[in-house]
Scaffold this motif. Structure first.
Motif, PDB file in Angstrom:
ATOM      1  N   PRO A   1      32.775  60.478  61.952  1.00  0.00           N
ATOM      2  CA  PRO A   1      34.243  60.476  61.799  1.00  0.00           C
ATOM      3  C   PRO A   1      34.963  60.975  63.044  1.00  0.00           C
ATOM      4  O   PRO A   1      36.059  60.523  63.350  1.00  0.00           O
ATOM      5  CB  PRO A   1      34.477  61.428  60.623  1.00  0.00           C
TER       6      PRO A   1
ATOM      7  N   ILE B   1      33.256  70.321  55.228  1.00  0.00           N
ATOM      8  CA  ILE B   1      33.772  68.960  55.054  1.00  0.00           C
ATOM      9  C   ILE B   1      35.117  68.983  54.331  1.00  0.00           C
ATOM     10  O   ILE B   1      36.055  68.271  54.717  1.00  0.00           O
ATOM     11  CB  ILE B   1      32.757  68.090  54.274  1.00  0.00           C
TER      12      ILE B   1
ATOM     13  N   SER C   1      38.530  67.785  56.174  1.00  0.00           N
ATOM     14  CA  SER C   1      39.302  66.662  55.621  1.00  0.00           C
ATOM     15  C   SER C   1      40.708  67.108  55.233  1.00  0.00           C
ATOM     16  O   SER C   1      41.668  66.352  55.401  1.00  0.00           O
ATOM     17  CB  SER C   1      38.580  66.052  54.418  1.00  0.00           C
TER      18      SER C   1
ATOM     19  N   VAL D   1      38.529  65.093  59.621  1.00  0.00           N
ATOM     20  CA  VAL D   1      37.471  64.196  59.159  1.00  0.00           C
ATOM     21  C   VAL D   1      38.057  63.321  58.059  1.00  0.00           C
ATOM     22  O   VAL D   1      38.716  63.816  57.154  1.00  0.00           O
ATOM     23  CB  VAL D   1      36.263  64.993  58.607  1.00  0.00           C
ATOM     24  N   GLN D   2      37.827  62.020  58.182  1.00  0.00           N
ATOM     25  CA  GLN D   2      38.264  61.101  57.134  1.00  0.00           C
ATOM     26  C   GLN D   2      37.089  60.843  56.207  1.00  0.00           C
ATOM     27  O   GLN D   2      36.064  60.311  56.630  1.00  0.00           O
ATOM     28  CB  GLN D   2      38.770  59.800  57.750  1.00  0.00           C
ATOM     29  N   MET D   3      37.249  61.208  54.961  1.00  0.00           N
ATOM     30  CA  MET D   3      36.152  61.103  53.995  1.00  0.00           C
ATOM     31  C   MET D   3      35.663  59.661  53.839  1.00  0.00           C
ATOM     32  O   MET D   3      34.498  59.427  53.558  1.00  0.00           O
ATOM     33  CB  MET D   3      36.593  61.655  52.639  1.00  0.00           C
TER      34      MET D   3
END
Length: 196
Positions: free
Chosen positions: A3, A67, A71, A76-78
């Motif tokens: 990501p 995480i 996000s 961070v894009q899940m």
């Protein structure tokens, strides 16, 4: 770290360098924590040393919280995280085989490499056995492909299976980890063993 690459925060080359450095650091931590000792590794099964259990749950909590927070802040894009497809039958059988190998050999693949790095012969033999197992699995795959692919569940996560939000699942995992830490401490007192 995909990501971070997709979002162009780091380059693919930087990603490889970071992966190498993280791998070296991981090996160093494993060795300095005593995880290159097969006695320490199987201690969790006998109750006299639950360090592995504590490290496993600490790692799981750190990963899930990391995480979730990354996000939350948009780092961070899940949607870009890879989720391995779940085949429930092979996951259960694989867990039993790996657990049995762990108990008999005294290592998991990562800790076996730590043992090899410091010249332990049992780690080398464990790795030879693992490669033989991988070879036999690959060569015999047509025989057990049906079992391997049985009970396909897609790319689902535990919170989706339980139909609860990610944060609630994370809280549940933290509570389970705290309970297991307590059980580990109890087991070490109940089944003491002299230093090895």
């Amino acid at each position: 770290m995909a990501p971070l690459i997709v979002n162009e925060i780091i380059s693919p080359d930087t990603n490889l360098l970071l992966a190498l450095l993280i791998g070296i650091g991981f090996g160093f931590v494993l060795e300095s924590s005593g995880f290159s000792s097969s006695r320490k590794m199987v201690g969790v099964f006998y109750g006299y040393d639950t360090t592995v259990l504590k490290v496993f749950f600490t790692g799981a909590i750190t990963a899930i919280m990391g995480i979730l927070f990354l996000s939350l802040f948009g780092l961070v894009q899940m949607d870009y995280l890879y989720i391995h497809p779940t085949y429930m039958t092979s996951a259960i059988l694989g867990g039993v085989v790996m657990g049995g190998g762990f108990l008999l050999g005294g290592y998991c693949p990562g800790t076996a490499f730590s043992a090899i790095a410091i010249g332990k012969i049992d780690g080398m033999l464990f790795m030879v056995g693992m490669f033989i197992g991988v070879f036999l699995f690959a060569e015999g795959y047509p025989l057990w492909e049906g079992v391997y692919k049985a009970n396909f569940m897609g790319t689902t996560t535990m919170n989706e299976i339980l139909d609860i939000p990610r944060g609630v699942f994370a809280l549940g995992l933290i509570l389970i980890a705290l309970a297991m830490f307590w059980v580990g401490e109890w087991a070490e007192k109940k089944f003491p063993r002299e230093e090895y």
